[in-house]
Design an enzyme around this catalytic site. Structure first.
Site, mmCIF file in Angstrom:
data_model
loop_
_atom_site.group_PDB
_atom_site.id
_atom_site.type_symbol
_atom_site.label_atom_id
_atom_site.label_comp_id
_atom_site.label_asym_id
_atom_site.label_seq_id
_atom_site.Cartn_x
_atom_site.Cartn_y
_atom_site.Cartn_z
ATOM 1 N N ASP A 267 6.070 -6.261 6.688
ATOM 2 C CA ASP A 267 5.717 -6.104 5.222
ATOM 3 C C ASP A 267 4.327 -5.706 4.916
ATOM 4 O O ASP A 267 3.602 -5.595 5.960
ATOM 5 C CB ASP A 267 5.875 -7.671 4.731
ATOM 6 C CG ASP A 267 4.763 -8.522 5.444
ATOM 7 O OD1 ASP A 267 4.726 -8.359 6.621
ATOM 8 O OD2 ASP A 267 4.201 -9.374 4.814
ATOM 9 N N GLU A 268 4.170 -5.229 3.842
ATOM 10 C CA GLU A 268 3.112 -4.793 3.485
ATOM 11 C C GLU A 268 1.953 -4.045 4.316
ATOM 12 O O GLU A 268 1.110 -4.223 4.529
ATOM 13 C CB GLU A 268 1.916 -6.140 2.861
ATOM 14 C CG GLU A 268 2.657 -7.066 2.010
ATOM 15 C CD GLU A 268 2.076 -8.202 1.534
ATOM 16 O OE1 GLU A 268 1.916 -8.742 0.122
ATOM 17 O OE2 GLU A 268 1.300 -8.733 2.407
ATOM 18 N N VAL A 269 2.787 -2.777 4.386
ATOM 19 C CA VAL A 269 2.062 -1.934 5.540
ATOM 20 C C VAL A 269 1.463 -0.934 4.647
ATOM 21 O O VAL A 269 1.642 0.159 4.226
ATOM 22 C CB VAL A 269 3.296 -1.025 6.091
ATOM 23 C CG1 VAL A 269 2.612 -0.134 7.198
ATOM 24 C CG2 VAL A 269 4.262 -2.028 6.710
#
Length: 379
Positions: free
Chosen positions: A142-144
């Protein structure tokens, strides 16, 4: 929903193992069927990975005892090991800094380097070795943030038909394939936020839907129920066999939240129940009730400022604004002082400025000084 996981966020203010053992009967009695264990730096990594351990990391003996108690309560375990974004606990170390997507930022892994995948595999293998009979393994993703902004990614993206979405999917596929090769009976789970905005065609052609189950997360009190139902249908059309939901029973309501907003989290659970009631039962694998201890370690609090452990991304966003604000403040103070000199004597001006202006200006100056010191410490 048949499977109900309680998420234990062990990466910030991790509870003692003995305390967690005492909580297990309560979780079971409340209807939990398993735990989603996000270890991060509390896992007892060994060998070249030993430096990932925090000083308060659990020992192998503590974890074996805890996992034994989990099984005794009839609870499943789903470990969570970040493998793309949120890799600060790994990439902050000099030994792994060369694997960053962006050189100055430790949040995301460089998906182009073979060593990146080898690192992820080594982490997964060590976590797997301490667990028995797993059905699922959460690989994060997530949230790269800043994906595509590294030098190798910029060159890759210049090639025809390459996109940030394909870059993201290629790394997820590589990690999931690696896990499936070594542990064919274990199904990878991924957070879905990097996937939800992609087209059906991009997702379907990637091969990722045949490898992982997406966990759709939303911690708001007023989630878009219809939007979630449509998203589930989209994922089904792309080829995902099952989806998970992720609600929140604490945290996720602000970095400085001191008390749990029970009403907010209750509404969040009720909203997800609406989504479930409007979705095909055979599409749902289960739900994870997440409980966030705190956000990314290194917020700009007095504690972190004193120890110069401020997160690089926060500095990256915050420092230019702080310097700009200080410059504006100084300009206003000079103009104000010049205007007051037309009316008052210097002693009156000094008194007024010291009581009404200097305290705030000094606080801002200290913020800028602390940022400068923290940046120097990084370099």
């Amino acid at each position: 929903m048949r499977r109900r996981l309680v998420h234990l966020d062990l990466k910030g203010a991790a509870p003692r193992a003995q305390y967690l053992e005492q909580v297990l009967p309560l979780l079971h009695s409340l209807g939990a069927t398993g735990l989603l264990l996000e270890y991060e730096d509390t896992f007892p990594y060994t060998g070249p990975l030993e430096l990932l351990q925090a000083p308060h990391a659990y020992s192998p003996a503590e974890l074996r005892a805890l996992l034994s108690q989990v099984r005794a309560q009839g609870l499943d375990v789903v470990p969570l090991v970040q493998s793309f974004g949120h890799m600060e606990f790994v990439l902050k170390h000099r030994e792994f800094a060369h694997l960053r997507e962006v050189k100055a930022l430790p949040n995301a892994l460089n998906p182009h380097k073979e060593e990146s995948l080898a690192l992820v595999k080594a982490m997964i293998d060590q976590v797997m070795a301490l667990h028995e009979d797993l059905q699922w393994f959460h690989i994060g993703c997530d949230e790269v943030y800043y994906l595509g902004e590294g030098e190798e990614s910029k060159q890759w993206l210049q090639q025809q038909d390459n996109t940030p979405e394909k870059l993201c999917l290629s790394h997820i596929k590589a990690v999931a394939t690696c896990l499936a090769s070594s542990y064919p009976m274990v199904t990878p789970i991924v957070w879905d936020d990097m996937l939800r905005g992609m087209s059906e065609e991009t997702l379907a052609e990637s091969g990722v839907p045949q490898l992982v189950q997406p966990m759709i997360w939303d911690y708001a009190a007023d989630i878009n129920v219809e939007g979630k139902v449509q998203l589930i249908e989209k994922y089904r059309r792309c080829g995902f066999s099952k989806v998970w939901f992720a609600s929140a029973f604490k945290g996720a309501t602000g970095a400085n939240q001191s008390l749990t907003l029970i009403g907010h989290h209750l509404r969040n659970q009720l909203e997800w129940l609406q989504v479930a009631s409007r979705s095909p039962a055979d599409a749902l694998e289960g739900i994870a009730l997440t409980g966030w201890q705190r956000y990314v370690t290194g917020w700009f609090s007095p504690y972190h400022r004193k120890r110069k452990i401020i997160h690089p991304i926060i500095m990256h966003h915050f420092q230019p604004d702080a310097v700009s604000l200080l410059c504006k403040w100084n300009a206003v103070v000079q103009d104000l002082q010049a205007a007051m000199e037309q009316v008052f004597h210097r002693c009156a001006i000094e008194e007024w400025m010291e009581e009404n202006v200097h305290p705030s200006l000094q606080k801002l100056q200290q913020v800028v000084d602390d940022l400068d010191e923290a940046i120097k410490a990084l370099n």
